[in-house]
Design an enzyme around this catalytic site. Structure first.
Site, PDB file in Angstrom:
ATOM      1  CG  HIS A   8     -19.447  11.613 -46.470  1.00 60.61           C
ATOM      2  ND1 HIS A   8     -18.300  10.982 -46.872  1.00 60.61           N
ATOM      3  CD2 HIS A   8     -19.051  12.766 -45.889  1.00 60.61           C
ATOM      4  CE1 HIS A   8     -17.251  11.721 -46.533  1.00 60.61           C
ATOM      5  NE2 HIS A   8     -17.667  12.811 -45.937  1.00 60.61           N
TER       6      HIS A   8
ATOM      7  CG  ASP B 188     -19.552   8.748 -49.171  1.00 64.06           C
ATOM      8  OD1 ASP B 188     -19.327   9.778 -49.809  1.00 64.06           O
ATOM      9  OD2 ASP B 188     -19.091   8.515 -48.027  1.00 64.06           O
TER      10      ASP B 188
HETATM   11  C1  XLS Z   1     -11.891  15.964 -46.117  1.00 61.11           C
HETATM   12  C2  XLS Z   1     -12.249  15.170 -44.966  1.00 61.11           C
HETATM   13  C3  XLS Z   1     -13.462  14.279 -45.146  1.00 61.11           C
HETATM   14  C4  XLS Z   1     -13.994  13.869 -43.796  1.00 61.11           C
HETATM   15  C5  XLS Z   1     -15.395  13.359 -43.810  1.00 61.11           C
HETATM   16  O1  XLS Z   1     -10.794  16.527 -46.209  1.00 61.11           O
HETATM   17  O2  XLS Z   1     -11.143  14.434 -44.569  1.00 61.11           O
HETATM   18  O3  XLS Z   1     -13.141  13.196 -45.937  1.00 61.11           O
HETATM   19  O4  XLS Z   1     -13.186  12.907 -43.213  1.00 61.11           O
HETATM   20  O5  XLS Z   1     -16.307  14.287 -44.242  1.00 61.11           O
END
Ligand code: XLS
Ligand code: NI
Ligand code: NI
Length: 439
Positions: free
Chosen positions: A103, A106
């Site tokens: 993301h 991140d």
């Molecule tokens: C949260 C999600 C997140 C997505 C990406 O539960 O799994 O990690 O994969 O935004």
């Protein structure tokens, strides 16, 4: 080749076969080995996720950070972000993997203004590009975090605040640009705050319209910049909101069709999200597959005793084998892959534990692929399913499938016959025994 020396005590993780007892080796994952005509690496396309493995701290609602990451300097600075980017590529290299996912938030901190925030993102993206070139590691997918910051507390593209909607447009536009620049193969939407907590204060009709508009804007922009990656939606029924709009695969597919977006999207199915929705993981994979929309997988697992997204590393051979049967029938995941959206437990505090976690997840899917290939090659289970539906392969069934019947002609058929042929046994226990015989 390594960019830093944080992992110098860890050997390169390589295949040693099922007899090996080396905890830093693969017992089942042999990347170049061919299974059903394709390399294991091509079937599995593993990705390391940035958020859990490099930004998760082990904190939970009852306590703070626990995890050991010797490279962190305790700041959320851009310098730290760039340094971290080198460590990430070293980690993926040690594992011998080819992909990562992230993301925007991140990888780079927000600045005081939107302009500064975008600048920070690009500074780190440039480092990624350099590191990708040096290592051959590629971006499986990019995404924007539109759920952590307080501004998203009431929704992202389903917010009642139009300015927040515009903020989200900036986030997705920048991340599409970054994903394109890095040759990313997919772009994911997970709607963490796209849902509601109470219908008393929520206009769901308006929110769903805004969501559809937003996704159309993303599709249009991708076209404009020549982004060829696959758009993916990741269903999840709840958490953090009580009810999320992207509840499960069937719901998302219905929504996309209604909004005339289905040609532009596939689904990213996450194990733990399926089970939270009250479905088996393979149910979600199959719903996506039969609709031609199985795009990618977030490989993790939940805990049967817990009702939330525990994001544990996958370790159930049978569940993964069932999943791989679906993936093989899909002829693989195309430009998608298996992203380890999973975190080590907060008391797994050694740096080595990140390796054990990934090695385990990689090996369980590799083993599952081997078993699933055997199931498919034997053809026994598929043959039993074909038999179960044999009334559709001839006579009236075949004619119905060919579109040769209507209610009147079918009534005429059954009146003439007098009654329906008796059912054959469904033989569920036999099916289960046959499946079990592969383990
Ligand atoms: C949260 C999600 C997140 C997505 C990406 O539960 O799994 O990690 O994969 O935004
Ligand atoms: Ni996920
Ligand atoms: Ni999740």
């Amino acid at each position: 080749m390594s960019l830093t020396d944080y992992f110098k005590t860890i050997p390169d993780i390589a295949y040693e076969g099922p007899e090996s007892d080396n905890p830093f080796a693969y017992k089942y994952y042999n990347p170049a080995e061919k299974i059903l005509g394709k390399s294991m690496e091509a079937w599995l396309r593993y990705a390391v996720c940035y958020w859990h493995t490099f930004r998760g701290t082990g904190a939970d609602p009852f306590g703070g950070a626990t995890l050991c990451r010797p490279w962190e300097d305790g700041t959320d600075s851009v310098d730290m972000a760039v340094k971290r980017a080198d460590v990430v590529f070293d980690f993926i290299n040690k594992l011998g993997l080819k992909f990562y996912c992230f993301h925007d938030r991140d990888v780079a901190p927000e600045g005081d203004t939107v302009t500064q925030t975008n600048k920070n993102l690009w500074t780190v993206a440039k480092r990624f590009k350099k590191n990708q070139k040096a290592t051959g590691i590629d971006l499986l997918w990019g995404t924007a975090n539109m759920f952590s910051h307080p501004r998203f507390a009431q929704g992202a593209s389903t917010t009642p605040n139009a300015d927040v909607y515009a903020y989200c447009a900036n986030s997705v536009k920048e991340m599409l640009d970054v994903t394109l620049e890095l040759g990313g193969q997919n772009y994911v939407f997970w709607g963490g705050r796209e849902g509601y907590m109470s219908l008393l204060n929520t206009d769901i009709g308006r929110e769903l319209d805004h969501l559809a508009k937003f996704l159309h804007m993303a599709v249009d922009y991708a076209k404009k910049i020549g982004f060829k990656g696959q758009f993916l939606i990741e269903p999840k029924p709840c958490e953090p909101t009580k009810h999320q709009y992207d509840f499960d695969a069937q719901t998302v597919i219905g929504f996309l069709r209604g909004a005339k977006l289905h040609k532009h999207f596939k689904l990213n199915i996450e194990t733990n999200h399926a089970t939270l929705a009250g479905h088996e993981f393979v149910h979600e994979l199959e719903v996506a597959r039969v609709n031609g929309m199985l795009g990618s997988v977030d490989a993790n697992r939940g805990d049967l005793m817990n009702g939330w997204d525990t994001d544990q590393f996958p370790n159930d051979v049978k569940e993964c084998t069932h999943a791989m049967l679906s993936i093989i029938k899909n002829k693989g995941l195309g430009q998608g892959g298996l992203n380890f959206d999973a975190k080590v437990r907060r008391d797994s505090t050694d740096m080595e534990d990140f390796f054990h976690a990934h090695i385990g997840g990689i090996d369980v899917y590799a083993r599952a692929l081997r078993i699933a290939a055997k199931v498919i090659e034997d053809g026994k289970l598929d043959g039993m399913v074909t038999d179960r539906y044999s009334s559709w392969d001839a006579g009236v069934g075949k004619d119905v499938e060919k579109g040769k019947h209507d209610l009147v002609s079918l009534q005429k058929y059954i009146l003439k016959k007098g009654t329906a042929a008796p059912n054959q046994s469904g033989k569920q226990e036999l099916f289960e025994n046959v499946f079990n015989s592969y383990f």
